[in-house]
Design an enzyme around this catalytic site. Structure first.
Site, PDB file in Angstrom:
ATOM      1  N   PHE A 293     -21.980  37.980   3.816  1.00  0.00           N
ATOM      2  CA  PHE A 293     -22.235  36.677   4.436  1.00  0.00           C
ATOM      3  C   PHE A 293     -23.399  36.719   5.408  1.00  0.00           C
ATOM      4  O   PHE A 293     -24.082  35.733   5.610  1.00  0.00           O
ATOM      5  CB  PHE A 293     -20.975  36.171   5.151  1.00  0.00           C
ATOM      6  CG  PHE A 293     -19.787  36.199   4.241  1.00  0.00           C
ATOM      7  CD1 PHE A 293     -19.672  35.263   3.220  1.00  0.00           C
ATOM      8  CD2 PHE A 293     -18.831  37.189   4.345  1.00  0.00           C
ATOM      9  CE1 PHE A 293     -18.615  35.304   2.334  1.00  0.00           C
ATOM     10  CE2 PHE A 293     -17.770  37.236   3.466  1.00  0.00           C
ATOM     11  CZ  PHE A 293     -17.653  36.292   2.452  1.00  0.00           C
ATOM     12  N   GLN A 295     -25.936  38.748   5.047  1.00  0.00           N
ATOM     13  CA  GLN A 295     -27.116  39.014   4.216  1.00  0.00           C
ATOM     14  C   GLN A 295     -28.071  37.817   4.129  1.00  0.00           C
ATOM     15  O   GLN A 295     -29.232  37.895   4.516  1.00  0.00           O
ATOM     16  CB  GLN A 295     -26.572  39.311   2.823  1.00  0.00           C
ATOM     17  CG  GLN A 295     -27.347  40.265   1.988  1.00  0.00           C
ATOM     18  CD  GLN A 295     -26.743  40.334   0.581  1.00  0.00           C
ATOM     19  OE1 GLN A 295     -27.033  39.515  -0.267  1.00  0.00           O
ATOM     20  NE2 GLN A 295     -25.904  41.324   0.347  1.00  0.00           N
ATOM     21  N   HIS A 319     -26.868  33.530  -2.897  1.00  0.00           N
ATOM     22  CA  HIS A 319     -27.293  32.837  -1.670  1.00  0.00           C
ATOM     23  C   HIS A 319     -28.533  33.503  -1.080  1.00  0.00           C
ATOM     24  O   HIS A 319     -29.454  32.830  -0.614  1.00  0.00           O
ATOM     25  CB  HIS A 319     -26.173  32.890  -0.614  1.00  0.00           C
ATOM     26  CG  HIS A 319     -25.249  31.718  -0.667  1.00  0.00           C
ATOM     27  ND1 HIS A 319     -23.976  31.805  -1.158  1.00  0.00           N
ATOM     28  CD2 HIS A 319     -25.418  30.428  -0.280  1.00  0.00           C
ATOM     29  CE1 HIS A 319     -23.394  30.617  -1.079  1.00  0.00           C
ATOM     30  NE2 HIS A 319     -24.240  29.763  -0.546  1.00  0.00           N
TER      31      HIS A 319
END
Length: 364
Positions: A293, A295, A319
């Site tokens: 998350f 990253q 993402h």
């Protein structure tokens, strides 16, 4: 519509709100007009949701910009930014939309203002499909401060789905430029701690059940560490009913990882605890330095920093790839991702390297 605006395809790759957040923030910081089309085209409810809309309005407010097409359900929106201004800014989607996602879009902009900014962010503090406020404070904040960013966060009220009603006040200090960051050495996991909470009318036993189940799950894999997950009853400072858990692991080199989960109707509390524990374990099994998350949340800061940043991660998420795609479109930053075979662990890690664009704050 400004003919020089950069067109951003809102349906590419991850195709969600992240494209809006990264492109709006970079538009604001670089002074580049943008037009985002096909917003959330593949989602069950395409176009802007209340939370995306309030995020865009917040950025527009921060940079004295003009927004076209900014309404609920709109799939095309244009932002023409002006000068970034400090002072007080409020964002309130009037739903349980995540305050943490509002902070994600506003923080990079406020860093390049002429003086300190006060952001009053309302909505959900612990919401699905978004970082919990505890993650933002305990994992995101200490790592992002390595770029030279300085901000304070005061949680006035916690808010839960479906009502929201949470409020977080953030003070952001401006900087001249961002420093690059290197996070490539993991070291050993030295500490595991967390909080399991219930709010509103839910029984305290749920918090204890989440905590116990999480500790038991982690124990199977990590036997030597003391694990401290506090069970908490939130009485004041909480709006609505909710329960959830966040567990954080710290490494000897200062890396931070988390696993979290929120309770839902009909889901046993111990199941929520196990879900969070398994997420944490998944994030520390690879020898990377950030969790899945953090990253993608670091990409925008790597792109803006002056110099070369390097972070070691587990599998690179969609993402993250999306954030890189947008950052390269709107800044001079150059990213490379290389695979590293790690003799210490069986899992593959990757180095994300970025030659930052070195944005200098013109207002300081």
């Amino acid at each position: 519509m400004d003919s020089t605006a950069v067109e951003i395809d809102g349906s590419v790759m991850e195709g969600g709100g992240q494209i809006l957040r990264v492109s709006a923030a970079l538009s604001c910081i670089t002074g580049t007009a943008i037009k985002i089309t096909k917003i959330r085209a593949g989602r069950s409810t395409p176009g802007l949701r209340p939370q995306h809309l309030s995020g865009l309005q917040l950025v527009s407010d921060l940079c004295s910009g003009s927004l076209q097409g900014a309404s609920i359900g709109s799939t095309d929106v244009s932002l023409t930014p002006g000068k970034i201004r400090s002072g007080s800014h409020v964002a309130d989607p009037q739903t349980a939309g995540s305050v943490c996602l509002l902070l994600q879009v506003a923080l990079p902009c406020a860093v390049f203002a002429d003086a300190a900014s006060q952001l009053c962010l309302k909505g959900g503090t612990n919401a699905e499909m978004a970082p919990q406020i505890d993650y933002t404070l305990k994992v995101f904040k200490p790592i992002v401060e390595r770029f030279g960013i300085n901000f304070d966060c005061d949680v006035k009220m916690r808010g839960y789905y479906p009502k929201g009603g949470g409020e977080v006040n953030v003070t952001v200090n401006p900087v001249k430029e961002l420093r690059p960051v290197t996070l490539t050495e993991r070291g050993n996991i030295t500490k595991i701690h967390g909080r399991a909470f219930v709010a509103g009318v839910l029984p305290f036993k749920l918090a204890k059940d989440m905590s116990t189940a999480a500790v038991r799950t982690i124990r199977k894999e990590i036997k030597e560490l003391y694990i401290n997950i506090q069970a908490l009853q939130e009485k004041e400072k909480a709006c609505g009913n909710g329960n959830g858990i966040i567990i954080i692991a710290e490494s000897s080199t200062g890396c931070l990882f988390a696993g979290s989960a929120l309770g839902k109707k009909g889901v046993y509390a111990d199941k929520v605890g196990i879900e969070a524990a398994e997420m944490l374990l998944r994030n520390i099994r690879h020898n990377g330095c950030v969790d899945e998350f953090l990253q993608d949340q670091l990409i925008i800061f790597m792109a803006l920093a002056k110099g070369t940043s390097r972070i070691r991660t587990g599998a690179v998420t969609l993402h993250t790839q999306t954030a890189i795609h947008i950052a390269e479109q709107l800044t001079q930053a150059k990213f490379t991702i290389s695979k590293c075979e790690d003799e210490m662990s069986s899992s593959v890690t990757y180095i994300i390297e970025c030659h930052g664009s070195g944005v200098v704050n013109p207002n300081l």
